[in-house]
Each structure stands twice: as structure tokens, then as C-alpha cells.
Design an enzyme around this catalytic site. Structure first.
Site, mmCIF file in Angstrom:
data_model
loop_
_atom_site.group_PDB
_atom_site.id
_atom_site.type_symbol
_atom_site.label_atom_id
_atom_site.label_comp_id
_atom_site.label_asym_id
_atom_site.label_seq_id
_atom_site.Cartn_x
_atom_site.Cartn_y
_atom_site.Cartn_z
ATOM 1 N N ARG A 110 -12.998 2.619 3.273
ATOM 2 C CA ARG A 110 -12.215 2.048 4.383
ATOM 3 C C ARG A 110 -13.173 1.661 5.492
ATOM 4 N NH1 ARG A 110 -6.814 3.663 7.657
ATOM 5 N NH2 ARG A 110 -6.000 2.980 5.671
ATOM 6 N N HIS A 137 -5.737 -4.984 2.510
ATOM 7 C CA HIS A 137 -5.290 -3.589 2.364
ATOM 8 C C HIS A 137 -4.507 -3.478 1.045
ATOM 9 C CE1 HIS A 137 -4.504 0.441 3.329
ATOM 10 N NE2 HIS A 137 -3.707 0.336 4.360
ATOM 11 N N GLN A 140 -2.115 -0.565 0.121
ATOM 12 C CA GLN A 140 -0.864 -0.642 0.898
ATOM 13 C C GLN A 140 0.124 -1.581 0.210
ATOM 14 O OE1 GLN A 140 0.067 0.943 3.995
ATOM 15 N NE2 GLN A 140 2.025 0.168 3.270
ATOM 16 N N ASP A 234 3.924 -4.881 11.478
ATOM 17 C CA ASP A 234 2.701 -4.072 11.578
ATOM 18 C C ASP A 234 2.289 -4.078 13.049
ATOM 19 O OD1 ASP A 234 0.400 -2.610 11.068
ATOM 20 O OD2 ASP A 234 -0.690 -4.250 10.063
ATOM 21 N N CYS A 276 3.915 -0.465 7.521
ATOM 22 C CA CYS A 276 2.868 0.286 6.811
ATOM 23 C C CYS A 276 2.540 1.602 7.521
ATOM 24 C CB CYS A 276 1.614 -0.565 6.704
ATOM 25 S SG CYS A 276 1.045 -1.192 8.293
ATOM 26 N N ARG A 321 2.660 5.397 -1.000
ATOM 27 C CA ARG A 321 1.202 5.251 -0.960
ATOM 28 C C ARG A 321 0.553 6.214 -1.950
ATOM 29 N NH1 ARG A 321 -1.530 3.452 3.159
ATOM 30 N NH2 ARG A 321 -3.005 3.067 1.478
HETATM 31 N N1 CP Z 1 -0.860 2.607 6.207
HETATM 32 C C1 CP Z 1 -2.074 3.174 6.295
HETATM 33 O O1 CP Z 1 -3.060 2.704 5.748
HETATM 34 O O2 CP Z 1 -2.096 4.309 7.033
HETATM 35 P P1 CP Z 1 -3.394 5.120 7.450
HETATM 36 O O3 CP Z 1 -4.174 4.250 8.422
HETATM 37 O O4 CP Z 1 -2.865 6.358 8.113
HETATM 38 O O5 CP Z 1 -4.206 5.425 6.241
HETATM 39 N N1 NVA Z 2 -3.260 -3.718 10.413
HETATM 40 C C1 NVA Z 2 -3.386 -2.307 10.621
HETATM 41 C C2 NVA Z 2 -2.971 -1.569 9.397
HETATM 42 C C3 NVA Z 2 -3.043 -0.085 9.522
HETATM 43 C C4 NVA Z 2 -2.648 0.619 8.259
HETATM 44 C C5 NVA Z 2 -4.807 -1.961 11.002
HETATM 45 O O1 NVA Z 2 -5.727 -2.487 10.373
HETATM 46 O O2 NVA Z 2 -5.006 -1.182 11.934
#
Ligand code: CP
Ligand code: NVA
Length: 343
Positions: A110, A137, A140, A234, A276, A321
Site C-alpha cells: 500500500r 485499489h 476494494q 468516497d 469503501c 474486504r
Molecule cells: N477501504 C480501505 O481500504 O480501508 P483502509 O484504508 O482502512 O484499509
Molecule cells: N480514496 C481513498 C480510499 C481509502 C480507502 C484514499 O485513497 O484515501
């Protein structure tokens, strides 16, 4: 995954377009099996497997989903962040990947740059899974598809999914390409300045042409939401973006806020809400409180009443998830998947 490479190459998930429509079907079917097996019903198909979670950005769901799913399957995870490793300071992504590939059977990454996932995949020699970058993502999106399909009649017309908000965010890009592979009717409502990346829209259109899906990108949220079965939001400012941009972002995105009046414009009394997470939907987080003081709004991208309503599927989506991430791990690592047997 990455179907264009040799059959014995590591099964990476760098972005949604690594997957074929058949592989998405396999992953969703595997996720349903995992979900049906419950917390303790899975055999240890990944016993002895070691997984590195290399995270440059914070996470609640993705990290917990990897750790709990790995535990249920007999695998072990090590969580590595920049504060406790050399990544991003004295060691490059390439060298980090080369080293971790000697210790681990797979790496979930990540972080910021999509290029980091590609670099890891090029050098680690083991499967690399994108656990979120600025651009994509994909894990997700798999949970989003599973959730939508659990709440949509397969005998009816394709699911009409409207995303309202920042169209260039990672979640939208992944939803566009993965949803297109499932033949969904996808509508992205966003200001022109926050439109999805054209190259990604082109991939989604290509996949939609194969599946019978439909893609609409529009500034007109009324057009996008009409007859929608699902409305997705989001955050208006993603991780890694400058928090100084909040005021500008609120000005641009206020017309796309998912509140009751907007939801009613779907004309569908059974419309469902997706997110999400995490969400700035109330004042109970530090950021939510700060934004309430700035705007007087209880909730930014979604009003608190919609978030908490019976239309909201957000916690089912969060649970999914875990099941879809288990499916990704099994698909890349287990011998014999997808014919996975329950215990
Ligand atoms: N939706 C999602 O990716 O959540 P986190 O940032 O908590 O992993
Ligand atoms: N678009 C958001 C998604 C979080 C799961 C971010 O990147 O912060």
C-alpha cells in the site's frame, strides 16, 4: 492474474486490468466459498506461507483483512511500515522488493506511486498485490463487486451503479475497470476538474464492450443517479493529498454530496448506498469535527443520516474486504485453487 505472462509467472494483482473477466469470476466465486465457510471453517490451505504487508499509508480494513484472512488460512503476515523499515529513506523500493522476495511468499503493498507496485512485481520474484496506491485499489473493487452482486437480482438488468464525488480517485478507477468486466452500468458523476484518468476510462470502455457493460462520465449528477440501484461515495480528499485543499474540494464537490435529497433523485425507493470507508460522515472523528466546524455539515461526501440508514451497505462491504482478500491470496498461492474445499 496478469494473464498475458507465462503460466508459471507469479500471479500479481498490480491493478484491476491485470485480471481477465474469467479471473474476476473465479475470485468472486472463491470469496463466496470463503464467506460461507465462516471464521473457523476454512482448511489451512496456506499453511506455512509468509506474507509481507508493506504499507506506506495507514489502513484499518485492508491490513486487518489480510491479517485475519491469512490467519484463517494458516499463513502468517508481517506488517512493515516506513517508520519501522528503511523503505523510502535509505532503501529503494527495488532493493526492498528483492530482499522481501527472499523471505516471503507474497507481498501486499500500500502506498503512493503505482510505479512502486510495478517495481516490486518486477523484482521480488513472488506475487505482489496492490493494497491501494494513488491510482488503483483493486482489492476494494472485488469487495464492491461481491457486495453489489449479493444485493442485486442476477435475472434483472445489469446493476446501475452511480459514483458521485472525486472521479479521479483510486476507488473509482478500480470500480470502473472491475465493474465493466461484470457488465455493470457505471455512471461517474464528478466535476470536470476531477474526472477519471482518460487511459483508465479507455480500459473500462474496452472491457465494457466485451461484457455488455456501460460507462458514463458526466458532470450532471442528476443524469448519473437516475434509476440507480447503488450510489457510491468516497472521501473528497484521499490519503496523501494536501489537507490545505479541503476548502477548494468542498466548493467543487458540494453538489455531489450524497444526502437524502440526492438519493431521492434516483427515483428508486430501494436504492442502496456504498462507501469503501473510512468516511467523514459525522463529527465523531477528529477530521469530521474539523470539517463540521468549517462547513456546518454533518458529513462531507455523505450525510450522516444516509450513512446510518437502512439503505447503507457499508459494513457488509467492509466485511467483504476480508473474504475477497482471502480469495486473492488463495488464487495466487494455494495449490488447487479455485477448487478450494472447506474443512
Ligand atoms: N477501504 C480501505 O481500504 O480501508 P483502509 O484504508 O482502512 O484499509
Ligand atoms: N480514496 C481513498 C480510499 C481509502 C480507502 C484514499 O485513497 O484515501
Amino acid at each position: 492474474m496478469n494473464a498475458t505472462t507465462a503460466p508459471d509467472a507469479p500471479r500479481h494483482l498490480r491493478k484491476d486490468s491485470d485480471l481477465s473477466a474469467a479471473e474476476v469470476e473465479t475470485l468472486l466465486s472463491l470469496a463466496r466459498t470463503v464467506k460461507a465457510a465462516g471464521r473457523t471453517g476454512l482448511a489451512p490451505h496456506l499453511a506455512g506461507r509468509l506474507i509481507a504487508l508493506l504499507f506506506e499509508k495507514p489502513s484499518t480494513r485492508t491490513r486487518a483483512a489480510f491479517e485475519t484472512a491469512a490467519h484463517a488460512l494458516g499463513a502468517h503476515c508481517t506488517y512493515i511500515d516506513p517508520a519501522s523499515s528503511h523503505l523510502g529513506d535509505s532503501e529503494s523500493v527495488e532493493d526492498t522488493g528483492r530482499v522481501l522476495g527472499r523471505y516471503y511468499d507474497a507481498i501486499a503493498f500500500r502506498g503512493f506511486a503505482q510505479g512502486s507496485v510495478e517495481t516490486l512485481a518486477n523484482h521480488a520474484g513472488v506475487p505482489v498485490w496492490n493494497a491501494l496506491t494513488d491510482t488503483w485499489h483493486p482489492t476494494q473493487a472485488l469487495a464492491d463487486l461481491l457486495t453489489i452482486e449479493e444485493h442485486h437480482d442476477p435475472a434483472g438488468p445489469p446493476a446501475r451503479v452511480c459514483f458521485a464525488g472525486d472521479g479521479r480517485d483510486n476507488v473509482v478507477h478500480s470500480l470502473l475497470v472491475s465493474g465493466a468486466m461484470r457488465g455493470m452500468d457505471l455512471r461517474i458523476a464528478c466535476p470536470g476538474a476531477l474526472s477519471p484518468e482518460p487511459g483508465i476510462v479507455a480500459i473500462a470502455q474496452e472491457r465494457a464492450a466485451q461484457s455488455g457493460g456501460r460507462i458514463l462520465i458526466t458532470e450532471d449528477v442528476g443524469d448519473a443517479i437516475r434509476d440507480a440501484d447503488f450510489v457510491y461515495a468516497d472521501v473528497w480528499l484521499s490519503m496523501g493529498e494536501d489537507r490545505g485543499a479541503w476548502e477548494d474540494r468542498i466548493r467543487l464537490l458540494r453538489p455531489y454530496r450524497v444526502d437524502r435529497p440526492l438519493l431521492e433523485r434516483s427515483g428508486n425507493p430501494d436504492v442502496r448506498f456504498l462507501h469503501c470507508l473510512p468516511s467523514t460522515h459525522d463529527r465523531r472523528s477528529a477530521l469530521g469535527d474539523q470539517l463540521f466546524r468549517l462547513t456546518g455539515l454533518e458529513g462531507m461526501e455523505v450525510s450522516d443520516d444516509v450513512f446510518r440508514s437502512s439503505a447503507s451497505l457499508v459494513f457488509d462491504q467492509a466485511e467483504n474486504r476480508r473474504h475477497t482478500i482471502a480469495a486473492v491470496m488463495l488464487h495466487s498461492l494455494a495449490e488447487g485453487a479455485p477448487g478450494i474445499e472447506e474443512r
